[in-house]
Design an enzyme around this catalytic site. Sequence first.
Site, PDB file in Angstrom:
ATOM      1  N   GLY A 127       0.631  -1.586  -0.470  1.00  0.00           N
ATOM      2  CA  GLY A 127       0.148   0.041   0.158  1.00  0.00           C
ATOM      3  C   GLY A 127       0.990   1.362  -0.651  1.00  0.00           C
ATOM      4  O   GLY A 127       1.670   1.397  -0.911  1.00  0.00           O
ATOM      5  N   LYS A 198       2.262  -9.878  -3.960  1.00  0.00           N
ATOM      6  CA  LYS A 198       3.939  -8.914  -4.015  1.00  0.00           C
ATOM      7  C   LYS A 198       4.915  -9.245  -3.348  1.00  0.00           C
ATOM      8  O   LYS A 198       5.884  -8.734  -3.497  1.00  0.00           O
ATOM      9  CB  LYS A 198       2.487  -8.120  -2.799  1.00  0.00           C
ATOM     10  CG  LYS A 198       1.821  -6.998  -3.164  1.00  0.00           C
ATOM     11  CD  LYS A 198       1.054  -7.346  -1.097  1.00  0.00           C
ATOM     12  CE  LYS A 198      -0.622  -6.194  -1.671  1.00  0.00           C
ATOM     13  NZ  LYS A 198      -1.296  -6.235  -0.370  1.00  0.00           N
TER      14      LYS A 198
END
Length: 420
Positions: A127, A198
């Site tokens: 994020g 990720k």
Amino acid sequence: MVKIGILGVGTVGESVARILEANADIIEARAGKKIVVKSGVVRNLGKKRDVSIALSDDPLSVVDDPEIDIVVELMGGVEEPYGLVKRALENGKAVVTANKALLAYHRYELQEIAGDIPLMYEASTAGGIPVIGALRTGLAANHIEGIQGIMNGTCNYMLTKMINEGAQYDEILKEAQELGYAEADPTFDVGGFDAAHKLLILASIAYGIDAKPEDILIEGIEKITQTDVAFAKEFGYEIKLLGIAKKVGEGVELRVHATMIPSESMIAKVDGVMNAVTVVGDRVGETMYYGPGAGGDATASAVIADIVDIVRGNQGPMLGYKKGLESGLKLLPKEEIVTQYYVRLEVDDRSGVLSKITSKLGEYGISIESMLQQPTNEERIAKLLFTTHKTQESKMHDAIAALKGLDVVHGDVAMMRIEK
Ligand code: NAP
Ligand code: HSE
């Protein structure tokens, strides 16, 4: 003036448009040019949105618009955004994306297509935390020994609430969805796939490893029970969903799973939607990056950082390596992972059972580190919880299959990995 087109004006896209307008002065001062959103694309034009930009439901209206300089892809999915990002790059436009699923499958093709055109993706991983920049640039002098982190805000939010407040799984997942943390399909979050996407991105930057999600070990948080939570507390562990990349000889382990980690470790104290990623470099030592791992504004902050970087003219190989000059390390097969394990099973509550279990484990070279026996609601059936010393993943799987075959063992045998 630099003109932006946004593919997908949802949770993150709306925040990008709003922040570019609200913080226009500071962003212009930092980028050196005015940055404006020319238009955005959504699926449903009838939905009410909190932005004042022109909207269309035709992605090509952005991708083929000669006035747009930077295409920001925030729509999610894999193949559709791949086609659009490819076309935007072929049209000579710089691209910013937060889409880790897209990059988990197509990052190497996109790097090839992009060539010298910037394709940035800071928001794809953790994020609002600038961990991609840290790995691509900040740690460029280092061989990376390992990466370990909480990489999914939804799971960390859920685990924190379930462990600290006894919240119910379904209720807390719904809350994470309402807060804009979860993926459009939340099984990507709870099943560990989002964290794996990720991890694969980080592994490319750290090691140049071109692996796909199917190649690595991925497990989620769906099978954790209150028994596991209580055991973890009693033995001084927290349970977190971790993404782990570990250099072992000339290979790299890549895995995502619920993990018991010592309660006193820094990462164990990372709660709620916060993410934290530890990167160990051979020269710098251990570094740690902490911050909000999901949510509109936090993610938009990282998207806009990429836009500013592009406007400033900062570039470099998309994945941090010039092609052919990668680290040379190879992905280790899942079966070769070596770690400690926690095991939960139900057994007959009578003499001789423990020795049957331990001798079966002994056949696979697995030794027990600690053990706990608890009563169950059923008479003469006990819960057996134990941790092992380090052993190989394949041996653990074989041993569990063998335990299931014993007549004194009832039902499933659950397992969780331990990292110290
Ligand atoms: P979202 O709220 O579901 O927004 C997606 C947007 O894309 C919506 O506006 C949707 O239109 C639009 N869209 C989807 N498919 C489309 C299509 N075929 N044509 C036109 N428009 C389309 O998702 P989000 O949470 O903002 O996430 C966007 C991306 O950022 C995803 O790749 C996600 O993995 C990534 N990301 C999200 C976060 C987060 O915290 N939310 C953090 C990091 C990265 P409608 O509104 O009309 O449905
Ligand atoms: N669904 C993702 C998460 C969004 O919860 O971490 C941020 O990538």
